[in-house]
Write a protein that holds these residues in place. Structure first.
Motif, short mmCIF file in Angstrom:
data_model
loop_
_atom_site.label_atom_id
_atom_site.label_comp_id
_atom_site.label_asym_id
_atom_site.label_seq_id
_atom_site.Cartn_x
_atom_site.Cartn_y
_atom_site.Cartn_z
N UNK A 1 0.82 -1.21 0.00
CA UNK A 1 0.00 0.00 0.00
C UNK A 1 0.85 1.26 0.00
N UNK A 2 2.11 1.13 0.46
CA UNK A 2 3.00 2.29 0.51
C UNK A 2 4.41 1.81 0.81
N UNK A 3 5.41 2.59 0.39
CA UNK A 3 6.79 2.36 0.81
C UNK A 3 7.28 3.51 1.69
N UNK A 4 6.33 4.17 2.31
CA UNK A 4 6.63 5.19 3.31
C UNK A 4 6.81 4.46 4.64
N UNK A 5 8.00 4.46 5.23
CA UNK A 5 8.23 3.64 6.43
C UNK A 5 7.33 3.98 7.60
N UNK B 1 14.84 6.05 9.95
CA UNK B 1 15.15 7.47 9.71
C UNK B 1 14.55 7.95 8.40
N UNK B 2 14.50 9.25 8.23
CA UNK B 2 13.97 9.86 7.02
C UNK B 2 15.02 10.81 6.44
N UNK B 3 15.18 10.72 5.11
CA UNK B 3 16.05 11.69 4.42
C UNK B 3 15.24 12.97 4.30
N UNK B 4 15.51 13.90 5.18
CA UNK B 4 14.66 15.08 5.34
C UNK B 4 14.59 15.95 4.09
N UNK B 5 15.69 16.10 3.39
CA UNK B 5 15.70 16.96 2.20
C UNK B 5 14.81 16.39 1.12
N UNK B 6 14.81 15.06 0.96
CA UNK B 6 13.97 14.43 -0.05
C UNK B 6 12.49 14.57 0.30
N UNK B 7 12.16 14.35 1.58
CA UNK B 7 10.77 14.50 2.02
C UNK B 7 10.29 15.94 1.83
N UNK B 8 11.13 16.89 2.19
CA UNK B 8 10.75 18.30 2.05
C UNK B 8 10.55 18.69 0.59
N UNK B 9 11.36 18.13 -0.29
CA UNK B 9 11.29 18.48 -1.71
C UNK B 9 10.12 17.83 -2.42
N UNK B 10 9.88 16.54 -2.13
CA UNK B 10 8.89 15.79 -2.90
C UNK B 10 7.59 15.53 -2.17
N UNK B 11 7.53 15.77 -0.87
CA UNK B 11 6.31 15.47 -0.12
C UNK B 11 5.99 13.98 -0.18
N UNK C 1 5.39 12.13 -2.54
CA UNK C 1 6.00 11.45 -3.70
C UNK C 1 7.43 11.00 -3.42
N UNK C 2 7.95 11.21 -2.20
CA UNK C 2 9.35 10.85 -1.93
C UNK C 2 9.59 9.35 -2.00
N UNK C 3 8.53 8.53 -2.02
CA UNK C 3 8.67 7.07 -2.07
C UNK C 3 8.78 6.53 -3.49
N UNK C 4 8.74 7.39 -4.49
CA UNK C 4 8.77 6.93 -5.88
C UNK C 4 10.20 6.65 -6.35
N UNK C 5 10.35 5.75 -7.33
CA UNK C 5 11.68 5.50 -7.89
C UNK C 5 12.31 6.79 -8.39
N UNK C 6 13.58 6.95 -8.14
CA UNK C 6 14.27 8.16 -8.54
C UNK C 6 14.19 9.26 -7.50
#
Length: 523
Positions: A32-36, A173-183, A185-190
Motif C-alpha cells: 500500500x506504501x513504501x513510506x516507512x 530514519x527519514x532523508x529530510x531533504x527528499x521529504x521536504x522536496x517531494x512530499x 512522492x518521496x517514495x517513488x523510484x528516482x
C-alpha cells in the motif's frame, strides 16, 4: 496444467557463488506504501527492511545486533538510552546519516499529520501520548540529538522490548531533504533515498518492485545479491507455477490444495517454521449485532478449529483459543476452559448463547463476512460459514474485496460486520498483541473499548519487574478471552518454497528476512 507436468528437474548446485546475483521473491499483494512511517502490511515491510536500517538491526536468526547505531547504553532505571551512530553510514545519495535523521523519523511516526497506524506503538517514548492525542507538538517527543552521531531516547515508562521495537519501519530514519522536496512522492523510484542495503530502482504497479544494491551502504562490501525483485502474487497456484517455471526463487506462501504434491516432489525446497502471528476474524463492536458478547461467544464456540486445520490448512499451524501466539520466552499464555471441551459441548453452549442473544430457527442471524482476495481466505470463510450454519443456522454472505478496499472498509467500520484479520507481532513480546486492542489504537478496527483492559495496559507499561509484567500481560489476555472482540482461529507458521541455490536463509519466529544476508549459488 497438472502439478507434475512440463517442468525441468532441480539443477545440481555448486557451492561457488553464481555469476548473476539476482533474487526474485513472491510477495503476495501490492504494498500500500513504501513510506516507512505509513506502511502497514507485511508485504510492504518485507521491502522496507531491505531499503532502510533502524538504530537496531537483526541477525539472520532474529538476534538483535547493531544497525544504524554501532552501540548503545541504558540507564539503571531503564528510561534513558544513548545510541552511538555509525560514522560510516550514508544515505543512498551519499549524504551522511545523522542523529537528526532518526529523530525526524521518530517524530514523524507520532505526528498526527502523518496518520501512522503504528503511532500507538511508540507510546513508551516520553511525550508520545500527548503528541498522539494532539496536546503537544512532535518536537516534544523524548528523543534528541546530543551531537551529529549521538542520539538520546527517553522513555515515559520502562519498556523491555524497546530495542526490538526500534527494528520496526515506523522507527526508520527519514532523508529530510527528499521529504521536504517531494512530499508524499518521496517514495517513488528516482526520489526515494534510503539508508539500507538496497535502494529503489523500479516500481511497476501489479507487476514488480526492483531494488538494487546501495553502493553507499556502510556494509556493502559484505552484501552479495546485486538486485532483488518483489512480485505481487495473490494467486498462490499461479505463484507455484511461476516458481516451478524458474521465474521466481522464493514464494510468499504455498497453495494448501497442492501441499501433498509439494511434499512429494519438492521436499528439500519446502520450508515450514513457527511464526509470531495469529489468524482471526474481527467483529465490528461499534454496531449491532456484535455489540452483544453472547453472540460473539456463540460464533466463537461454533468453530471447530481442529477440523478446519485438518481440512483447510494442515501446515503445522496450531488451533488458537487465546490472543497471544507462542514464541515469547517465559510467558504463560491464557487459555479458556472451553478450549478443552469436546466439540459437542462447545456446540451445545454456542446454541444456548445464540438463543440467549435472540436468534433461532425462526429468526436466524444474517451477516456478511468480508475477506481480502486470497484462495485460502476464501476456503476458510466457506468452512466457517458452513460450521455456523450447521450448528446455529446462521446465514452468511461472503464478500471478497481487493486489499486496499478491504482495509479501508475495516477502518471506517460502517460496512463491516465480521471480517478476516491477522496480526504479526512487530516485536517479540506479548504486548505487541495486547496493545492492538487498546481504546483508540490505530489498528483497532474492531471498535473494542474496555476501561478495565486499558488500565491494565497502563499498569503493564509502568511495571519494571519482568516477572510481574508477564503475569499482568497474562491477566490482560484473559480479559480478551472473556470479552471476545475477536475470534481466534489459528497461530501461524511461515510456509514457502525456496530454491536450493538460495543460501543463507535462516528461520526466525518473526520471519524478518533480509536480502543482504543471502546469496545465490551457482546452479
Amino acid at each position: 496444467m497438472s502439478p507434475g507436468s512440463g517442468f525441468a528437474e532441480t539443477p545440481a548446485l555448486d557451492l561457488a557463488p553464481a555469476a548473476q546475483q539476482v533474487l526474485r521473491k513472491g510477495n503476495y499483494s501490492e504494498p500500500e506504501s513504501l513510506d516507512p512511517q505509513k506502511a502497514t502490511g507485511v508485504t510492504a515491510h518485507n521491502i522496507l527492511r531491505d531499503l532502510y536500517e533502524g538504530l537496531v538491526g537483526e541477525a539472520p536468526d532474529g538476534t538483535l545486533v547493531p544497525g544504524g547505531a554501532v552501540s548503545w547504553s541504558v540507564s539503571d532505571d531503564g528510561l534513558r538510552y544513548i545510541f552511538q551512530l555509525r560514522r560510516a553510514a550514508s544515505w543512498s545519495n551519499g549524504d551522511p546519516v545523522t542523529a537528526q535523521d532518526y529523530v525526524a523519523g521518530l517524530r514523524r511516526g507520532v505526528d498526527a499529520a502523518t496518520g501512522s497506524q503504528y503511532a500507538q506503538m511508540l507510546m513508551p517514548i516520553k511525550g508520545a501520548a500527548s503528541i498522539v492525542s494532539g496536546l503537544a507538538p512532535p518536537s516534544a517527543l523524548g528523543v534528541r540529538v546530543l551531537d551529529e552521531h549521538t542520539l538520546e531516547l527517553r522513555l515515559a515508562t520502562p519498556a523491555p522490548y524497546v530495542l526490538s521495537l526500534l527494528t520496526h519501519p515506523v522507527c526508520y530514519p527519514i532523508h529530510r531533504a527528499s521529504l521536504n522536496k517531494h512530499g508524499a512522492a518521496f517514495t517513488q523510484p528516482g526520489k526515494l533515498i534510503s539508508n539500507g542495503a538496497y535502494t529503489l530502482s523500479e516500481w511497476v504497479v501489479q507487476s514488480h518492485i526492483e531494488l538494487v544494491r546501495n553502493r553507499h551502504y556502510w556494509d556493502d562490501a559484505h552484501t552479495v545479491v546485486k538486485a532483488v525483485s518483489y512480485y505481487p502474487t495473490e494467486n498462490l497456484s499461479a505463484e507455484l507455477k511461476r516458481y516451478r517455471a524458474g521465474e521466481i526463487d522464493w514464494t510468499y506462501d504455498i497453495p494448501v490444495s497442492q501441499i501433498d504434491w509439494i511434499r512429494e516432489h519438492l521436499p528439500g525446497e519446502l520450508h515450514i517454521d513457527p511464526y509470531f502471528g495469529l489468524y482471526f476474524y474481527g467483529f465490528n463492536l461499534t454496531q449491532p449485532p456484535f455489540d452483544n458478547p453472547d453472540l460473539r461467544k456463540a460464533l466463537t464456540l461454533a468453530v471447530d478449529r481442529d477440523t478446519l486445520l485438518n481440512k483447510v490448512r494442515g501446515l503445522g499451524e496450531t488451533a488458537a483459543y487465546g490472543w497471544v501466539p507462542p514464541g515469547t520466552p517465559a510467558y504463560e499464555a491464557a487459555r479458556p476452559a472451553w478450549a478443552d471441551w469436546t466439540p459437542a459441548q462447545r456446540n451445545a453452549e454456542a446454541l444456548r448463547l445464540y438463543h440467549k442473544a435472540g436468534y433461532g430457527e425462526e429468526h436466524p442471524l444474517e451477516i456478511e463476512l468480508r475477506y481480502n482476495t486470497h484462495e485460502d481466505h476464501r476456503r476458510i470463510a466457506i468452512v466457517l460459514s458452513y460450521m455456523w450454519r450447521k450448528t446455529l443456522g446462521v446465514q452468511t454472505r461472503l464478500v471478497n474485496e481487493e486489499w486496499k478496499v478491504f482495509l479501508q472498509n475495516r477502518r471506517f467500520k460502517k460496512l463491516t460486520q465480521v471480517f478476516r484479520s491477522s496480526w504479526i507481532g512487530d516485536y517479540n513480546d506479548p504486548f505487541a498483541f495486547l496493545e492492538l486492542l487498546k481504546t483508540g489504537h490505530g489498528a483497532n478496527d474492531y471498535g473494542y473499548s474496555n476501561p478495565e483492559y486499558d488500565r491494565l495496559l497502563a499498569e503493564i507499561s509502568a511495571q519494571r519487574d519482568p516477572q510481574q509484567r508477564l503475569q499482568l500481560m497474562s491477566q490482560a489476555e484473559r480479559i480478551v478471552i472473556r470479552d471476545l472482540p475477536v475470534l481466534p482461529i489459528y497461530f501461524y507458521t511461515t510456509k514457502r518454497l525456496i530454491k536450493p541455490y538460495v543460501a543463507g536463509v535462516v528461520p526466525n519466529v518473526m520471519d524478518h528476512q533480509y536480502t543482504k544476508s543471502v546469496r545465490i549459488l551457482a546452479h
